[in-house]
Design an enzyme around this catalytic site. Structure first.
Site, short mmCIF file in Angstrom:
data_model
loop_
_atom_site.label_atom_id
_atom_site.label_comp_id
_atom_site.label_asym_id
_atom_site.label_seq_id
_atom_site.Cartn_x
_atom_site.Cartn_y
_atom_site.Cartn_z
N LYS A 116 41.93 45.02 55.69
CA LYS A 116 41.46 46.03 54.74
C LYS A 116 40.61 47.10 55.40
O LYS A 116 40.68 48.28 55.05
CB LYS A 116 40.67 45.34 53.61
CG LYS A 116 41.40 44.20 52.92
CD LYS A 116 42.69 44.63 52.29
CE LYS A 116 43.32 43.50 51.49
NZ LYS A 116 43.80 42.38 52.29
N GLU A 200 32.80 48.79 49.18
CA GLU A 200 33.24 50.12 48.76
C GLU A 200 32.72 50.40 47.35
O GLU A 200 32.32 49.49 46.63
CB GLU A 200 34.76 50.23 48.78
CG GLU A 200 35.46 49.33 47.78
CD GLU A 200 36.97 49.38 47.90
OE1 GLU A 200 37.46 49.92 48.90
OE2 GLU A 200 37.65 48.88 46.99
N ASN A 235 38.84 40.09 39.11
CA ASN A 235 39.61 40.84 40.10
C ASN A 235 40.94 40.18 40.43
O ASN A 235 41.56 40.51 41.44
CB ASN A 235 38.80 41.04 41.39
CG ASN A 235 37.47 41.70 41.13
OD1 ASN A 235 37.41 42.79 40.57
ND2 ASN A 235 36.38 41.03 41.48
N GLU A 288 44.30 49.77 49.37
CA GLU A 288 44.69 48.90 50.48
C GLU A 288 46.20 48.77 50.50
O GLU A 288 46.89 49.15 49.54
CB GLU A 288 44.06 47.52 50.35
CG GLU A 288 44.47 46.78 49.08
CD GLU A 288 43.67 45.51 48.86
OE1 GLU A 288 42.55 45.42 49.39
OE2 GLU A 288 44.17 44.61 48.16
N ASN A 290 49.09 45.80 51.08
CA ASN A 290 49.40 44.40 51.26
C ASN A 290 50.71 44.29 52.03
O ASN A 290 51.76 44.71 51.54
CB ASN A 290 49.52 43.69 49.91
CG ASN A 290 48.17 43.60 49.22
OD1 ASN A 290 47.21 43.08 49.78
ND2 ASN A 290 48.08 44.13 48.01
N PHE A 348 37.49 30.36 31.40
CA PHE A 348 38.61 30.39 32.34
C PHE A 348 38.35 29.55 33.60
O PHE A 348 38.87 29.86 34.67
CB PHE A 348 38.94 31.82 32.75
CG PHE A 348 39.38 32.69 31.61
CD1 PHE A 348 40.71 32.72 31.22
CD2 PHE A 348 38.47 33.45 30.90
CE1 PHE A 348 41.12 33.51 30.17
CE2 PHE A 348 38.87 34.24 29.84
CZ PHE A 348 40.21 34.26 29.47
#
Length: 697
Positions: A116, A200, A235, A288, A290, A348
């Site tokens: 990253k 960031e 996320n 980013e 992947n 969750f």
């Protein structure tokens, strides 16, 4: 073309690769840990090699063990799936040294874009718009705080080698930076063997939109349009769709061109994804790249008609891409719901155990809609605490977005999972949420729409009335069955109860059930005549027969409902037509009625005879046990640390301990001020659900 490939992964993605390899006539080799010896991917593969203990750090991400499996089986190529070693350049180089093909990009591209930090620098040098941040290595929490304050809160703390939400935290102040920095480092090391962290700026009100790219070894790179992945929790993506309901053709073309340019800059080949954050004005910023196949690739396949795994294999074998950018199309709309082993009613938190029931909806494809289910589990299998909690990826396709949503709703209704906590009710709630239906979504959707967590769905009154009618009809069927089994009723006896009081929460309906036709006609003399399941009475064409299982439910207010279906006691899935509209629900029989689950609602439906209902109103309510002075473990997991001592005074929100489950660290906090009276566990302890961690005075 290859004759044999090894899949260096497990679960759903390993099964997915095996399916395409089988279609191409390629033999497959699975690898497995102790925890996966009976896993579905092991059963599906032509060969399987044991590679070690359950922890991924001792099995799936140990390069030497994968190489040994390659040597033992003679595999010519390796597909890494996603996660684990899929973005590890050392692994790609090691395969190259062995003369084995890596079904993915070259090691140089992985180094350039898989990391990253490096990818951010290269993107900036290439003139790609990026989110403000600090790309250098961060030594400790103090430096992380200084950098965060320079960037400005909120910030995103991310693992350099990360993915899938692992090693990622949002921090709104210095305290959260300190806490999140260490947790991110721990998760990154545990999941990827690399604890480097970068920070960031976290852009508020963003959309997460990504571009799928595909390149070959001959310099050709194309993009396959975008995916919207804004429905995220912690996320981690939950719902994805293709295309995005937000992009216009001009923005789509600009994002695609930028993604292709970036891929070409590093001589990229194979499948990859360039992720962007998009604001409300359709300004987009590179996040980013992947360098692997994404979890959500099926939605791209459904709208393009392409098999991305097949393209990856063919490209790795040296073939050119069989299509150009002009050949890429968007056919209809596709949605993916990720089914996770996590309990939505417990914030969750991960859930493990045996799948006592696993019945996904039937896969199908037609002009009006399609259902696809990518999975790596089976009924009777175990969900392990050692790996990602994903159970399946349920995908729908429709000619437009509204149709794709409706197909998904119906497929979720039919999906049966028992034995563990799972997020099916939450996915159902999202599909019916007005904001999702409108397409007005951001990555803050879940936090904004479910700020206090998920506590189920409140169905509209009319829907509850339909469920009440269905419950009364099912109770009548059950009562007749019970009477016949006990010998109280003969097949022709009509004395089974037909008057009921149906209660759902505070709502109550008095209902009378009478048969319209249940596979027979009953004359006034009590004679039964066999008839066709549905249609006109052969003796009297003017009489419409509703079909087997059809009844009329008359409510106390004089309104009526017609219920048609073939449910019998013991069926766990009820399919019915009520007042002409279909209804599908999960059903569990209980002593006084049913547990009925539908569209995100979990209902305790009482169906009693009138006198029983009258007496039930006089019964005192049973109160749950008082656990207010106990800290209970909310999920099976491992105690990482204890943050307090016996006798210590704690305040509301103060961290008490950290429990790791499925490679995610969960900080348990004090719900109110108090004093720790006793600590029952120590770091390293393995806990079950509701096990007492500590007690308070």
């Amino acid at each position: 073309m290859f004759k044999k490939i090894l899949i260096a992964n497990r679960g759903e993605i390993a099964c997915r690769v095996i399916k395409t390899a089988r279609k191409m006539g390629i033999a497959t080799v699975a690898v497995y840990s102790d925890a996966d010896k009976d896993a579905l991917h092991v059963r599906m593969a032509d060969e399987a090699v044991h590679i070690g203990p359950p922890p991924a750090s001792e099995s799936y991400i140990v390069i030497d063990k994968i190489l040994d499996a390659v040597r033992r089986t003679g595999a010519e190529a390796v597909h890494p799936g996603y996660g684990f070693l899929s973005e590890n350049s050392r692994f790609a180089k090691a395969l190259e040294d062995e003369g084995v093909v890596f079904i993915g990009p070259p090691a140089s591209a992985i180094e350039a874009m898989g990391d990253k930090i490096t990818s951010k620098k290269l993107a900036a040098e290439a003139g790609v718009s990026t989110v403000p941040g600090y790309m250098g290595l961060i030594a400790d929490a103090d430096e992380a705080v200084r950098i965060s304050e320079q960037i400005g809160y909120p910030v995103m703390i991310k693992a350099s080698a990360g993915g899938g939400g692992k090693g990622m935290r949002i921090a709104w102040n210095a305290e959260e930076v300190r806490e999140g920095f260490q947790s991110s480092k721990n998760e990154a090391m545990s999941s990827f063997g690399d604890d480097r962290i970068f920070i960031e700026k976290f852009v508020t009100q963003p959309r997460h939109i990504e571009i799928q790219v595909m390149g070959d070894r001959h310099g050709n790179v194309i993009h396959l349009n975008e995916r919207e992945c804004s429905i995220q929790r912690r996320n981690q993506k939950v719902i994805e769709e293709a295309p995005s309901p937000f992009l216009d053709p001009e923005t789509r073309a600009a994002m695609g061109a930028q993604a292709v340019a970036l891929a070409k800059a590093v001589n990229y080949c194979s499948a990859g994804t360039v992720e962007f954050i998009v604001d409300g004005a359709r300004n987009f910023y590179f996040l980013e790249m992947n360098t692997r196949l994404q979890v959500e690739h099926p939605v791209t396949e459904l709208i393009t008609g392409l098999d991305l795994v097949e393209l990856m294999i063919r490209v790795a074998a040296g073939e050119k891409l069989p299509l150009t950018q002009e050949d890429v199309r968007i056919d209809g709309w596709a949605i993916e719901s990720r089914l996770y082993a996590e309990d939505p009613y417990r914030n969750f938190l991960p859930s493990i155990g045996r799948l006592t029931r696993y019945r996904p909806p039937a896969e199908r494809r037609g002009p009006d809609g399609a259902v696809r289910n990518d999975t790596g589990v089976y009924e009777g299998g175990e969900i392990s605490m050692h790996y990602d909690p994903m159970i399946a990826k349920l995908c729908s396709w429709g000619p437009d977005r509204a149709a794709a949503i409706e197909v998904m709703r119906n497929a979720l209704d039919e999906f049966e999972v028992e034995g563990i906590g799972h997020n099916l009710p939450f996915c159902q709630a999202v599909m019916d949420h007005p904001r999702f239906v409108s397409g007005d979504i951001t990555t803050a959707f879940i936090a904004e729409e479910f700020p206090d967590g998920f506590h189920g769905v409140t169905l509209p009154d009319e829907e509850l009335r339909r469920i009440a009618a269905g419950a009364a009809a099912m109770k009548t069927v059950a009562a007749r069955r019970e009477g016949r089994i006990s010998g109280v009723l003969s097949p022709h006896d009509r004395r089974a109860p037909r008057d009921w009081v149906v209660s759902i929460g505070a709502r109550e309906w008095r209902a009378h059930v009478s048969p319209l036709a249940r596979g027979h006609i009953v004359t006034e003399e009590g004679e039964e005549l066999a008839i066709a399941p549905k249609g006109r009475d052969p003796r009297n064409p003017d009489v419409l027969i509703h079909g087997q299982g059809a009844v009329k439910v008359r409510f106390e207010d004089g309104t009526e409902s017609t219920v048609e279906g073939d449910w019998t006691p013991g069926d766990r899935l009820a399919r019915a037509t009520i007042d002409g509209a279909p209804l599908v629900a999960k059903v569990d029989m209980r002593a006084e009625g049913f547990r009925i689950r539908r569209r995100g609602a979990d209902l305790d439906v009482k169906v009693r005879e009138p006198r029983v209902a009258e007496l039930a109103r006089l019964m005192p309510e049973k109160l749950p046990p008082d656990t207010s002075k106990l800290l209970l473990c909310p999920m099976p997991g491992l105690v990482v640390s204890i943050a307090v001592e016996e006798g210590q005074e704690v305040q509301e929100g103060q961290p008490l301990c950290t429990v790791e489950a499925m490679k995610m660290e969960n900080v348990l906090r004090a719900e109110r001020a108090g004093v720790v009276a006793r600590i029952n566990v120590a770091p390293g302890a393995s806990l079950a659900v509701d096990e007492v961690i500590m007690e308070f005075e």
